[in-house]
Scaffold this active site. Structure first.
Site, short mmCIF file in Angstrom:
data_model
loop_
_atom_site.label_atom_id
_atom_site.label_comp_id
_atom_site.label_asym_id
_atom_site.label_seq_id
_atom_site.Cartn_x
_atom_site.Cartn_y
_atom_site.Cartn_z
N GLU A 140 -2.88 -4.75 -2.96
CA GLU A 140 -3.45 -5.57 -4.08
C GLU A 140 -3.40 -4.84 -5.51
O GLU A 140 -3.13 -5.41 -6.35
CB GLU A 140 -4.83 -6.24 -3.64
CG GLU A 140 -4.93 -7.12 -2.47
CD GLU A 140 -5.25 -6.33 -1.23
OE1 GLU A 140 -5.00 -5.01 -1.18
OE2 GLU A 140 -6.04 -6.73 -0.38
N CYS A 151 -10.47 -3.77 -3.86
CA CYS A 151 -9.74 -4.96 -4.02
C CYS A 151 -10.04 -6.22 -4.31
O CYS A 151 -9.61 -6.88 -5.30
CB CYS A 151 -8.53 -5.00 -2.96
SG CYS A 151 -7.70 -3.68 -3.01
N GLU A 196 0.41 5.07 0.63
CA GLU A 196 -0.61 6.25 1.02
C GLU A 196 -0.28 7.47 0.59
O GLU A 196 0.82 7.72 0.02
CB GLU A 196 -0.95 6.07 2.56
CG GLU A 196 -1.33 4.84 3.18
CD GLU A 196 -1.67 4.64 4.53
OE1 GLU A 196 -1.19 5.44 5.41
OE2 GLU A 196 -2.13 3.66 4.79
N CYS A 232 -4.23 0.48 -2.51
CA CYS A 232 -3.94 -0.78 -1.65
C CYS A 232 -2.75 -1.57 -2.25
O CYS A 232 -2.36 -1.36 -3.30
CB CYS A 232 -5.23 -1.69 -1.47
SG CYS A 232 -6.52 -1.09 -0.50
N CYS A 260 -10.03 -5.15 1.09
CA CYS A 260 -11.21 -4.20 0.93
C CYS A 260 -12.34 -4.43 -0.32
O CYS A 260 -11.80 -5.29 -1.25
CB CYS A 260 -10.78 -2.67 1.01
SG CYS A 260 -10.27 -2.44 -0.87
N ASN A 262 0.89 -1.15 0.00
CA ASN A 262 0.08 -0.15 -0.04
C ASN A 262 0.77 1.36 0.05
O ASN A 262 1.99 1.08 0.50
CB ASN A 262 -1.05 0.06 1.09
CG ASN A 262 -0.54 -0.17 2.45
OD1 ASN A 262 0.72 -0.79 2.59
ND2 ASN A 262 -1.21 0.39 3.35
#
Ligand code: THU
Length: 130
Positions: free
Chosen positions: A52, A86, A41, A50, A83, A39
């Protein structure tokens, strides 16, 4: 190196100064190649991506399109659930029966299929008419 080892390794590179929640993901394609992502940010919070999504972007950039297996790891009380976004991203490139391994740094693992992660997925076929 197992897929989970690759996910654990890439997790170290996660950029998560805001949530402090580092995630690593690694996938193997039908050709046997492994792609990983973490990830990343952003100070503008919604712009973060993310783990993934990073692994899938690396796969697509290499010209590959078929996920054969995927693993995700985080430092979580229970194996990290991807999530919703994803789950949709994984379903785009993986058959329903593809194995998804969710893990914690402590060694807990949960194995699910893509269909279990996202039942009733909206898929490319739904865009076809007639
Ligand atoms: N995150 C992932 O990278 N993958 C998941 O499956 C769950 C959440 C990230 C997004 C954000 O950077 C941090 O974890 C906290 O939500």
């Amino acid at each position: 190196m197992t897929l989970l080892d690759a996910a654990r390794k890439v997790r170290d590179n996660a950029y998560a100064p805001y949530s402090r929640f580092k995630v690593g993901a690694a996938l193997r394609t039908a050709s046997g190649a492994v792609f990983s992502g973490c990830n990343v940010e952003n100070a503008a919070y919604p712009e973060g991506t993310c783990a993934e999504a990073g692994a899938i972007a690396a796969m697509a950039a290499a010209g590959e399109r078929e996920i054969a297996e995927i693993a995700v790891i985080a430092d979580c009380p229970e194996p990290v659930p991807p999530c919703g976004g994803c789950r949709q991203k994984i379903a785009e490139f993986a058959r329903p029966e593809v194995k998804v391994t969710l893990a914690t740094l402590d060694g807990a693992e949960r194995v699910m299929s893509v269909a279990e992660l996202l039942p009733g997925a909206f898929l490319p076929a739904h865009l076809e008419r007639g």
